[in-house]
Every structure is written in C-alpha cells, then in structure tokens.
Design an enzyme around this catalytic site. Structure first.
Site, PDB file in Angstrom:
ATOM      1  CG  ASN A   5      33.836  27.426  38.641  1.00  0.00           C
ATOM      2  OD1 ASN A   5      33.407  28.406  38.029  1.00  0.00           O
ATOM      3  ND2 ASN A   5      33.578  27.218  39.909  1.00  0.00           N
TER       4      ASN A   5
ATOM      5  CD  GLU B 216      26.638  35.701  43.348  1.00  0.00           C
ATOM      6  OE1 GLU B 216      26.960  34.843  44.202  1.00  0.00           O
ATOM      7  OE2 GLU B 216      25.644  36.424  43.461  1.00  0.00           O
TER       8      GLU B 216
ATOM      9  CB  CYS C 260      32.241  29.206  44.275  1.00  0.00           C
ATOM     10  SG  CYS C 260      30.584  28.904  43.696  1.00  0.00           S
TER      11      CYS C 260
HETATM   12  P1  NAP Z   1      39.167  34.792  38.177  1.00  0.00           P
HETATM   13  O1  NAP Z   1      40.593  34.551  37.905  1.00  0.00           O
HETATM   14  O2  NAP Z   1      38.789  35.858  39.133  1.00  0.00           O
HETATM   15  O3  NAP Z   1      38.511  35.092  36.734  1.00  0.00           O
HETATM   16  C1  NAP Z   1      37.138  35.299  36.585  1.00  0.00           C
HETATM   17  C2  NAP Z   1      36.915  36.163  35.359  1.00  0.00           C
HETATM   18  O4  NAP Z   1      37.478  37.447  35.589  1.00  0.00           O
HETATM   19  C3  NAP Z   1      37.582  35.631  34.103  1.00  0.00           C
HETATM   20  O5  NAP Z   1      36.781  35.918  32.992  1.00  0.00           O
HETATM   21  C4  NAP Z   1      38.867  36.433  34.066  1.00  0.00           C
HETATM   22  O6  NAP Z   1      39.434  36.536  32.785  1.00  0.00           O
HETATM   23  C5  NAP Z   1      38.371  37.767  34.547  1.00  0.00           C
HETATM   24  N1  NAP Z   1      39.425  38.645  35.047  1.00  0.00           N
HETATM   25  C6  NAP Z   1      40.647  38.317  35.538  1.00  0.00           C
HETATM   26  N2  NAP Z   1      41.323  39.429  35.914  1.00  0.00           N
HETATM   27  C7  NAP Z   1      40.513  40.472  35.653  1.00  0.00           C
HETATM   28  C8  NAP Z   1      40.622  41.866  35.835  1.00  0.00           C
HETATM   29  N3  NAP Z   1      41.728  42.436  36.343  1.00  0.00           N
HETATM   30  N4  NAP Z   1      39.587  42.653  35.470  1.00  0.00           N
HETATM   31  C9  NAP Z   1      38.461  42.116  34.963  1.00  0.00           C
HETATM   32  N5  NAP Z   1      38.290  40.788  34.761  1.00  0.00           N
HETATM   33  C10 NAP Z   1      39.304  39.984  35.113  1.00  0.00           C
HETATM   34  O7  NAP Z   1      38.419  33.468  38.645  1.00  0.00           O
HETATM   35  P2  NAP Z   1      38.505  32.001  38.023  1.00  0.00           P
HETATM   36  O8  NAP Z   1      39.840  31.434  38.358  1.00  0.00           O
HETATM   37  O9  NAP Z   1      38.057  31.983  36.603  1.00  0.00           O
HETATM   38  O10 NAP Z   1      37.367  31.278  38.881  1.00  0.00           O
HETATM   39  C11 NAP Z   1      37.605  30.828  40.163  1.00  0.00           C
HETATM   40  C12 NAP Z   1      37.016  31.748  41.197  1.00  0.00           C
HETATM   41  O11 NAP Z   1      35.656  31.999  40.914  1.00  0.00           O
HETATM   42  C13 NAP Z   1      37.043  31.133  42.580  1.00  0.00           C
HETATM   43  O12 NAP Z   1      37.441  32.088  43.527  1.00  0.00           O
HETATM   44  C14 NAP Z   1      35.590  30.717  42.799  1.00  0.00           C
HETATM   45  O13 NAP Z   1      35.208  30.618  44.125  1.00  0.00           O
HETATM   46  C15 NAP Z   1      34.881  31.816  42.094  1.00  0.00           C
HETATM   47  N6  NAP Z   1      33.496  31.401  41.785  1.00  0.00           N
HETATM   48  C16 NAP Z   1      32.454  31.940  42.497  1.00  0.00           C
HETATM   49  C17 NAP Z   1      31.150  31.521  42.235  1.00  0.00           C
HETATM   50  C18 NAP Z   1      29.983  32.097  42.975  1.00  0.00           C
HETATM   51  O14 NAP Z   1      28.870  31.984  42.462  1.00  0.00           O
HETATM   52  N7  NAP Z   1      30.164  32.711  44.116  1.00  0.00           N
HETATM   53  C19 NAP Z   1      30.929  30.552  41.270  1.00  0.00           C
HETATM   54  C20 NAP Z   1      32.020  30.023  40.584  1.00  0.00           C
HETATM   55  C21 NAP Z   1      33.305  30.463  40.837  1.00  0.00           C
HETATM   56  P3  NAP Z   1      40.712  35.631  32.377  1.00  0.00           P
HETATM   57  O15 NAP Z   1      40.254  34.234  32.409  1.00  0.00           O
HETATM   58  O16 NAP Z   1      41.037  36.135  31.029  1.00  0.00           O
HETATM   59  O17 NAP Z   1      41.788  35.909  33.391  1.00  0.00           O
END
Ligand code: NAP
Length: 472
Positions: free
Chosen positions: A151, A247, A281
């Site tokens: 994002n 995060e 987020c």
């Molecule tokens: P996500 O699906 O958890 O993916 C995040 C990262 O983790 C991606 O690079 C993803 O790779 C990787 N990943 C997925 N499965 C994994 C596994 N089993 N082992 C290791 N890495 C893995 O999250 P997203 O959909 O990209 O982002 C949305 C989420 O991020 C929301 O929940 C949002 O709240 C959170 N977020 C939090 C913050 C904060 O600062 N607190 C900021 C922004 C976003 P792939 O893309 O290849 O699956």
C-alpha cells in the site's frame, strides 16, 4: 520493461518471469522475476559479505549516503510516482505525496545516523560498582530481512531500509508481489548514491516461499515486517531467536464529541477514510459521533464524500481509484453486504466495477459485523452514534487492534483523559487517526504489532546496546 532483482549490486533474472499489472484495468506495467531458494541464499550471502563495510562506515559517511539518496529521489520523483501509481493503483497525486514523504524518511534517517549513541551507565549506583565506569555503544544487528506491503511500496520500504543503513546494517528486501517495481528502482538509486554493493538486495517472489525462507534463514539477524496480522504472527512464530518488529493492521476509530468542530472533523475524516481507497493501515474505519451532532456530522461527511472523483490512477483529477485486486474489492463488497444484512444502513456508495469500489458510508454498523470488528482495508466507513463519552471509549477499545485512534473535542481535559484511556500506540487530538509524520514514533499494541518505526525508534530496534565496563 524489465525489472530484475538486485543481488550484490547486480541485476538478477530467473527463468520465472512475472508480469506486474495495473490493478485498475489489468494492463501490463513491467516484468519481474520470481526468486527461488538459490536467489534468497545468494542475497543473504551478499548482505553478510557487505555487513563489515556498512559497519565500518563512519556515522557521517552513512548520513551522507542517505542525504545523497534523499536529493536523488527528489530529482527522480516523477519516475518514482509513476511507478508507484502504476503498480499499486494509487492515484498519482497520492503517489507524488508518497515520494515526497519517502524523501523525508531518507532525510530523517540521515539525521539519525549523526545521533547514534549509547549512554553512560552510573555504575556507582550499586555498592559493588565503586571504581567502575561503563558505557553502552549501539552496534548494528547485521543482516535485516525487510518484508513490505503493497500500500505504500516506497515509503514503508524506506522506513526499514533508511534506519537499517543509518545504523550500519545490511538488508535483504522482499517487497509485496503486487508492487515490486519501486523496490527495484530504490535499490538501484541507493547503489547510484554510493551504497556498497550487497548492502541492499531485493528478492522478488511470493511471500509464502521467499518471505518464509528469510524468516528461517540462519544468516538473517532480524525481521522487520509490515503487513497483515495473520502473516506477522506466522513470521514471529517462525523467527526463532531473531529480532522481530511487526507493523500490522488496525480498524482505526475516531470519536467526535458534541463540542467538536464538525466542519473540520467531517472534512478530515473523508480524507482519512478514502485515501488510497482506504488501503491505509490507519484508515478511518469506525467513527463514533455524539448523538446530539450525529446527523449534522453525517450531512457534511456524506456530501464531501459524494464529491470525490473516481477514476484512472494516472489521471491527476482522480481522488479514488481501484483496490489492489478485484478479489479484494469483492471481499469488501461482501463485508458491506454482511453489515447491511445485519441492520446497517447504506448512506452512500457500495457499488463495485471490477477492482474499483465506490466510497461507501454505513450508519449503525453492528459491532460484530466484520466491517466494524476486522480491518476493512477498503473505501468504507461505519458511523455510529453514542450517548456518553464512556460508551464511546469502550467501543473504541472493543477491538483486537490498537494502532492509532483519535478524538475531536474543544474540551482539553476530556481530550487528554480519553488519550489516557484508549489502548493504542498513538492518539490524535483534533486530528484524524490516519495522520502520520515520518519521524513520529509509530506502531501499535494488541494485534497491531510489536515495536515502533520512525527512523529514531526503528534504529533502537535495529541496534544492540553493547556494554563496555572498565575499572579505574
Ligand atoms: P500481507 O499480505 O501480509 O503481505 C505483506 C508482505 O508479506 C508481502 O511482501 C507479502 O508477500 C509477504 N508475505 C505474505 N505471506 C507471507 C508469508 N507466509 N511469509 C512471509 N511473508 C509473507 O499484507 P498486504 O496485503 O501487502 O498489506 C496490507 C496489510 O498491511 C494490512 O493489514 C495493513 O494494515 C498492513 N499495513 C500495516 C502498516 C503499519 O505500519 N502498521 C502499514 C501498511 C500496511 P506477497 O505480496 O508475495 O504475498
């Protein structure tokens, strides 16, 4: 266009090309290459080999490298904004803002490199400390695996890479599969600015394979992850003795009191709910408004939302564009359906066209509906009225998450009392909980994560305080 991975300062391709697509209409944006175990091993080995170089750079040299990267990113801001908008579907105006924030993150990291210091320990505070002196120095942890979401593909990567380099670490970066292009461009930019080869490596490929290999890898000292709570929890369980910062998500809540500036609260909440289609987020997802002003707030909120322009992300007039995938848009749409089925009233929006969902306003969302109790990560907000501030605080705290929350009120005592009673990592008064500056301490409690970002705070997580003691 081709975007090979970066390992040890070299472009790396594999026999597994993957097309990156514009989420809005599926048109091709570029080609990346899927890493296998061998590429991940090579990237970790390159980061290990570069670790002594980074560690031995003086603080001023590290600071200078990051300052140069800040200047170069500003020179190339149009190119980066275009890449972010194309790979993530983020409206180009917001992508430009992300690039300028990313440059700020580099600058703050460069400033923090100059401030990296330990402390003097008052040894004589203990009887056995007589005649002893001690201090701590902050040492880099080594190789850091940075796993980032789609994002804010550039700025959230820099919230890891900037502090890691400032502290003298090296990095293997695994960007989200949807948004790898800005990560590759960033690694190239850092090398162009004098970053030692292998200090920042990028491996692209599915999280379940590449990300998990990094989490298991013996050569990795720390995992810094931004993403969903499910993946964060899994990584923490896989990480063993590695340091982990997480995060994660939120379902940000805002309280609007009877004495609030309604004009300001409504206008800011629209921006906070629908920026990047709510895929932030700390997107404002739950708004609790005092019953005496709820209708007046809603009139303003709905009217301002109605004026948002939906369109192509590269059109400068677009306010709201697509979600990251059609599947995600369908998920949010189904959660809206679940909420209305459970009694919520649809005041605006709710219609979907492929991956694009209209900004949606719901009223009276039951607390058990997923759109209220889970992270929506889409362009939808639920507005509920309340009778007492105690009730509103209880509803804000009735959440598995705790990243940021906020209140609008003119009563300073009420504001600070609420700030103390709401269980979150950050609380905003007369500002939306979606507000973030890049040097703030930022992170959550409960399912929202562990640790803090913001360069000063990330550096604390990315260094070990080593004690040096001597007897005089
Ligand atoms: P996500 O699906 O958890 O993916 C995040 C990262 O983790 C991606 O690079 C993803 O790779 C990787 N990943 C997925 N499965 C994994 C596994 N089993 N082992 C290791 N890495 C893995 O999250 P997203 O959909 O990209 O982002 C949305 C989420 O991020 C929301 O929940 C949002 O709240 C959170 N977020 C939090 C913050 C904060 O600062 N607190 C900021 C922004 C976003 P792939 O893309 O290849 O699956």
């Amino acid at each position: 266009m081709d975007y090979p991975m970066r390992i040890a300062g070299e472009p790396v391709t594999t026999p597994r090309p993957v097309e990156v697509k514009l989420p809005y209409d599926g048109s091709p944006v570029g080609t990346v290459y899927q890493a296998a175990a061998g590429e991940v091993d090579r990237a970790v080995a390159a980061a290990k080999a570069a670790a002594p170089l980074m560690r031995e750079m003086t603080l001023d040299e590290r600071s200078g490298l990051l300052r140069k990267a800040h200047a170069r990113l500003l020179e190339r801001q149009d190119e980066f904004a275009h890449a972010i908008s194309s790979e993530s579907g983020k409206p180009i105006r917001e992508a430009r803002l992300e690039v300028s924030r990313s440059a700020a993150t580099l600058l703050f990291s460069s400033e923090e490199a100059h401030r990296l210091k330990g402390e003097v320990v008052p040894m004589e505070a203990a009887p056995a400390g007589k005649g002893h002196w001690a201090m701590t120095v902050r040492e880099p942890v080594g190789v850091i695996a940075a796993i980032t979401p789609f994002n804010f593909p550039l700025n959230l990567s820099l919230h890891k890479i900037g502090p890691a380099l400032a502290a003298g670490n090296t990095v293997v970066h695994k960007p989200a599969s949807a948004t790898p292009i800005s990560a590759v461009l960033l690694a190239e930019l850092l090398e162009e600015c004098g970053c030692p080869k292998g200090a920042v490596n990028v491996v692209t490929g599915p999280g379940g394979a590449v990300g998990e290999q990094l989490a298991f890898h013996n050569g990795v000292a720390m995992i810094t992850f931004t993403g969903s709570p499910e993946v964060g929890l899994r990584l923490r369980n896989l990480a063993g003795m590695k340091r982990v910062t997480l995060e994660l998500g939120n379902n940000s809540a805002l309280i609007v009191e009877e004495d609030a500036d309604l004009e300001e609260a409504a206008a800011r909440s629209v921006a906070g709910s629908f920026a990047h289609s709510g895929q932030v987020c700390i997107s404002v997802q739950r708004i609790f408004v005092h019953q005496a002003v709820c209708q007046a707030f809603l009139d303003r909120f709905v009217e301002t939302t109605r004026r948002l322009r939906i369109g192509h992300p590269l059109d400068g007039a677009t306010d709201v564009s697509s979600l990251i995938t059609e599947k995600e848009a369908e998920r949010v749409e189904s959660w809206i359906g679940e909420a209305t089925g459970a009694g919520a009233r649809l005041l605006l929006g709710g219609k979907r066209s492929r991956a694009t969902l209209e900004p949606t306003v719901l009223k009276d969302v039951p607390a058990h509906a997923r759109i209220a109790c889970r992270e929506a990560f889409g362009p939808v907000v639920g507005v509920n009225s309340y009778a007492t501030l105690d009730e509103a605080i209880a509803r804000v705290n009735d959440s598995d998450y705790g990243l940021q929350a906020g209140i609008y009120t003119r009563d300073i005592r009420k504001a600070f009392d609420t700030a103390r009673r709401v269980h979150v990592g950050g609380f905003l008064i007369n500002e939306i909980p979606q507000y973030r500056l890049d040097h703030m301490p930022y992170g959550g409690v409960k399912m929202s994560g562990i640790g803090r970002e913001g360069p000063k705070y990330a550096i604390e997580e990315m260094t070990e305080p080593k004690l040096i003691c001597w007897k005089v």
